[in-house]
Design a protein around this motif. Structure first.
Motif, PDB file in Angstrom:
ATOM      1  N   SER A  64       0.834  -1.211   0.000  1.00 17.85           N
ATOM      2  CA  SER A  64       0.000   0.000   0.000  1.00 17.85           C
ATOM      3  C   SER A  64       0.867   1.259   0.000  1.00 17.85           C
ATOM      4  O   SER A  64       0.578   2.220  -0.716  1.00 17.85           O
ATOM      5  N   SER A  65       1.940   1.234   0.784  1.00 17.40           N
ATOM      6  CA  SER A  65       2.815   2.406   0.832  1.00 17.40           C
ATOM      7  C   SER A  65       3.539   2.589  -0.499  1.00 17.40           C
ATOM      8  O   SER A  65       3.789   3.719  -0.932  1.00 17.40           O
ATOM      9  N   TRP A  66       3.861   1.483  -1.161  1.00 16.57           N
ATOM     10  CA  TRP A  66       4.517   1.565  -2.473  1.00 16.57           C
ATOM     11  C   TRP A  66       3.593   2.241  -3.496  1.00 16.57           C
ATOM     12  O   TRP A  66       4.035   3.075  -4.288  1.00 16.57           O
ATOM     13  N   LEU A  67       2.313   1.911  -3.462  1.00 15.67           N
ATOM     14  CA  LEU A  67       1.356   2.545  -4.368  1.00 15.67           C
ATOM     15  C   LEU A  67       1.247   4.038  -4.087  1.00 15.67           C
ATOM     16  O   LEU A  67       1.145   4.853  -5.013  1.00 15.67           O
ATOM     17  N   THR A  68       1.270   4.397  -2.805  1.00 13.90           N
ATOM     18  CA  THR A  68       1.230   5.817  -2.448  1.00 13.90           C
ATOM     19  C   THR A  68       2.486   6.528  -2.926  1.00 13.90           C
ATOM     20  O   THR A  68       2.431   7.654  -3.443  1.00 13.90           O
ATOM     21  N   PHE A  69       3.619   5.862  -2.786  1.00  7.72           N
ATOM     22  CA  PHE A  69       4.898   6.431  -3.248  1.00  7.72           C
ATOM     23  C   PHE A  69       4.859   6.674  -4.756  1.00  7.72           C
ATOM     24  O   PHE A  69       5.262   7.745  -5.232  1.00  7.72           O
ATOM     25  N   GLN A  70       4.360   5.693  -5.510  1.00  9.25           N
ATOM     26  CA  GLN A  70       4.253   5.855  -6.958  1.00  9.25           C
ATOM     27  C   GLN A  70       3.380   7.057  -7.314  1.00  9.25           C
ATOM     28  O   GLN A  70       3.715   7.836  -8.221  1.00  9.25           O
ATOM     29  N   SER A  71       2.264   7.208  -6.622  1.00  7.51           N
ATOM     30  CA  SER A  71       1.363   8.326  -6.898  1.00  7.51           C
ATOM     31  C   SER A  71       2.036   9.661  -6.609  1.00  7.51           C
ATOM     32  O   SER A  71       1.887  10.627  -7.362  1.00  7.51           O
ATOM     33  N   ALA A  72       2.790   9.727  -5.515  1.00 11.59           N
ATOM     34  CA  ALA A  72       3.488  10.967  -5.158  1.00 11.59           C
ATOM     35  C   ALA A  72       4.510  11.335  -6.226  1.00 11.59           C
ATOM     36  O   ALA A  72       4.620  12.504  -6.628  1.00 11.59           O
ATOM     37  N   VAL A  73       5.259  10.344  -6.692  1.00 12.68           N
ATOM     38  CA  VAL A  73       6.258  10.598  -7.730  1.00 12.68           C
ATOM     39  C   VAL A  73       5.571  11.086  -9.010  1.00 12.68           C
ATOM     40  O   VAL A  73       6.056  12.008  -9.684  1.00 12.68           O
ATOM     41  N   GLY A  74       4.429  10.477  -9.344  1.00 13.61           N
ATOM     42  CA  GLY A  74       3.692  10.903 -10.531  1.00 13.61           C
ATOM     43  C   GLY A  74       3.241  12.352 -10.444  1.00 13.61           C
ATOM     44  O   GLY A  74       3.339  13.102 -11.420  1.00 13.61           O
ATOM     45  N   ILE A  75       2.763  12.758  -9.267  1.00 10.32           N
ATOM     46  CA  ILE A  75       2.325  14.146  -9.088  1.00 10.32           C
ATOM     47  C   ILE A  75       3.513  15.101  -9.216  1.00 10.32           C
ATOM     48  O   ILE A  75       3.421  16.141  -9.879  1.00 10.32           O
ATOM     49  N   LEU A  76       4.622  14.759  -8.589  1.00 13.04           N
ATOM     50  CA  LEU A  76       5.799  15.631  -8.653  1.00 13.04           C
ATOM     51  C   LEU A  76       6.315  15.755 -10.083  1.00 13.04           C
ATOM     52  O   LEU A  76       6.780  16.828 -10.499  1.00 13.04           O
ATOM     53  N   SER A  77       6.228  14.683 -10.840  1.00 14.91           N
ATOM     54  CA  SER A  77       6.628  14.732 -12.244  1.00 14.91           C
ATOM     55  C   SER A  77       5.688  15.644 -13.034  1.00 14.91           C
ATOM     56  O   SER A  77       6.122  16.418 -13.886  1.00 14.91           O
ATOM     57  N   TYR A  78       4.400  15.570 -12.711  1.00 15.81           N
ATOM     58  CA  TYR A  78       3.405  16.402 -13.396  1.00 15.81           C
ATOM     59  C   TYR A  78       3.621  17.887 -13.094  1.00 15.81           C
ATOM     60  O   TYR A  78       3.639  18.723 -14.000  1.00 15.81           O
ATOM     61  N   VAL A  79       3.784  18.221 -11.811  1.00 16.50           N
ATOM     62  CA  VAL A  79       3.897  19.650 -11.451  1.00 16.50           C
ATOM     63  C   VAL A  79       5.222  20.250 -11.902  1.00 16.50           C
ATOM     64  O   VAL A  79       5.357  21.473 -11.954  1.00 16.50           O
ATOM     65  N   GLN A  80       6.185  19.397 -12.229  1.00 14.05           N
ATOM     66  CA  GLN A  80       7.431  19.937 -12.790  1.00 14.05           C
ATOM     67  C   GLN A  80       7.177  20.505 -14.186  1.00 14.05           C
ATOM     68  O   GLN A  80       7.811  21.480 -14.598  1.00 14.05           O
ATOM     69  N   ARG A  81       6.206  19.927 -14.888  1.00 10.17           N
ATOM     70  CA  ARG A  81       5.872  20.401 -16.236  1.00 10.17           C
ATOM     71  C   ARG A  81       4.768  21.453 -16.211  1.00 10.17           C
ATOM     72  O   ARG A  81       4.778  22.393 -17.010  1.00 10.17           O
ATOM     73  N   LEU A  82       3.793  21.278 -15.303  1.00 10.63           N
ATOM     74  CA  LEU A  82       2.712  22.249 -15.135  1.00 10.63           C
ATOM     75  C   LEU A  82       2.673  22.649 -13.664  1.00 10.63           C
ATOM     76  O   LEU A  82       2.002  22.009 -12.853  1.00 10.63           O
ATOM     77  N   PRO A  83       3.421  23.679 -13.263  1.00 10.14           N
ATOM     78  CA  PRO A  83       3.536  24.048 -11.852  1.00 10.14           C
ATOM     79  C   PRO A  83       2.186  24.247 -11.177  1.00 10.14           C
ATOM     80  O   PRO A  83       1.290  24.899 -11.723  1.00 10.14           O
ATOM     81  N   ASP A  84       2.061  23.650  -9.981  1.00  9.29           N
ATOM     82  CA  ASP A  84       0.827  23.742  -9.197  1.00  9.29           C
ATOM     83  C   ASP A  84       1.219  23.518  -7.734  1.00  9.29           C
ATOM     84  O   ASP A  84       1.272  22.388  -7.272  1.00  9.29           O
ATOM     85  N   PRO A  85       1.524  24.608  -7.003  1.00  9.43           N
ATOM     86  CA  PRO A  85       2.012  24.463  -5.619  1.00  9.43           C
ATOM     87  C   PRO A  85       1.083  23.666  -4.716  1.00  9.43           C
ATOM     88  O   PRO A  85       1.544  22.872  -3.885  1.00  9.43           O
ATOM     89  N   GLU A  86      -0.219  23.853  -4.866  1.00 11.63           N
ATOM     90  CA  GLU A  86      -1.166  23.132  -4.016  1.00 11.63           C
ATOM     91  C   GLU A  86      -1.112  21.631  -4.298  1.00 11.63           C
ATOM     92  O   GLU A  86      -1.116  20.807  -3.379  1.00 11.63           O
ATOM     93  N   PHE A  87      -1.058  21.273  -5.558  1.00 21.05           N
ATOM     94  CA  PHE A  87      -0.970  19.863  -5.936  1.00 21.05           C
ATOM     95  C   PHE A  87       0.358  19.263  -5.468  1.00 21.05           C
ATOM     96  O   PHE A  87       0.418  18.113  -5.040  1.00 21.05           O
ATOM     97  N   GLU A  88       1.399  20.061  -5.513  1.00 24.38           N
ATOM     98  CA  GLU A  88       2.707  19.595  -5.037  1.00 24.38           C
ATOM     99  C   GLU A  88       2.660  19.281  -3.539  1.00 24.38           C
ATOM    100  O   GLU A  88       3.274  18.326  -3.069  1.00 24.38           O
ATOM    101  N   ARG A  89       1.890  20.061  -2.788  1.00 21.06           N
ATOM    102  CA  ARG A  89       1.756  19.793  -1.351  1.00 21.06           C
ATOM    103  C   ARG A  89       1.023  18.469  -1.101  1.00 21.06           C
ATOM    104  O   ARG A  89       1.261  17.803  -0.090  1.00 21.06           O
TER     105      ARG A  89
END
Length: 270
Positions: A231-256
């Motif tokens: 379960s924690s691995w799935l959460t980790f994957q999701s976090a990495v995906g969000i950080l990759s996304y906000v690097q291309r389309l900045p969104d401070p709230e989503f990054e939090r």
């Protein structure tokens, strides 16, 4: 000619561009060709997979799709009937959360995609692309902690029957249409473990509210059991995906949101 002019002539429509943060370009307007209001989604030439997935899922769930084609300039165009959509209330209730769970469960049971749509884990590739991000040292450390456990995690995940995930099941993609709650925006749909589709919703929209989470799970129904490690691995994957996304389309709230996910992972691994 501009993209807007080209589409207007093709669809016999007066189109207005929608202002929405996305990798796609979207328009709406009345078409004299179909005598209805259109929603037009234009994908870049290198985004055929997203275009094809969006079209396929819509064709399975509704009768919105009117045409699809590739322009001479390379873009992929999906033309659909527009719908009178009402966003969810900003104030979420357990009753609404339960309905959301039921709608997502129905999506998981109904939609089918070829096995090729399965998206293998590319966590390390995404982490390598985040070298300039403040969270990079933390991500690398967590990845190293998981490496020795990956065979165990992957064995467990292989025991779970995959479903077609929506891929972006947040509140903004739940809409009311003629009084019924529906999901929209299917370009990120892919095969995976059901729990993956809950991550962003629980951490961002539900903000960790346990009553909303439990109501959603009640509406969803039985889930495959997963260990805390997986379960924690799935959460980790999701976090990495969000950080990759906000690097291309900045969104401070989503990054939090990603940062809260990472803190959960750290707590689970400690």
């Amino acid at each position: 000619m501009t993209l807007e002019t080209t589409l207007g002539m093709l669809l016999q429509a007066d189109l207005a561009r929608l202002d929405h943060p996305s990798f796609n370009t979207m328009f709406t307007g009345f078409s004299r060709r179909w005598q209805c209001q259109l929603f037009v989604k234009v994908f870049a030439s290198d985004r055929f997979g997203k275009f094809s997935t969006e079209r396929t899922v819509n064709e399975q769930l509704n009768n919105r799709v009117l045409m699809s084609s590739q322009l001479a300039t390379g873009e992929w165009v999906l033309v659909m009937r527009d719908l009178p959509m009402t966003p969810l209330s900003a104030e979420l209730t357990p009753e609404l959360a339960q309905q959301m769970g039921s709608v997502l469960a129905r999506f998981h049971r109904t939609v089918h995609l070829p096995a090729a749509t399965n998206q293998p884990s590319m966590v390390m590739t995404k982490i390598n692309g985040l070298r300039q991000a403040p969270a990079y040292p933390q991500l690398l450390k967590l990845q190293h902690l998981y490496e020795s456990q990956l065979p165990v995690i992957e064995t467990e995940l292989r025991q779970v029957k995959p479903v077609v995930l929506h891929g972006d099941a947040g509140c903004r993609n739940y809409q009311l249409v003629n009084g019924s709650l529906v999901l929209i925006d299917f370009e990120r749909a892919h095969l995976g473990v059901p729990q993956v589709d809950f991550q962003k919703l629980f951490y961002q929209d539900f903000a960790g509210d346990q009553s909303l989470q439990q109501a959603f799970l009640n509406g969803y129904g039985p889930l495959p059991a997963l260990s805390s490690l997986t379960s924690s691995w799935l959460t980790f994957q999701s976090a990495v995906g969000i950080l990759s996304y906000v690097q291309r389309l900045p969104d401070p709230e989503f990054e939090r949101v990603a940062q809260r996910m990472l803190q959960t992972v750290i707590d689970q691994l400690s």
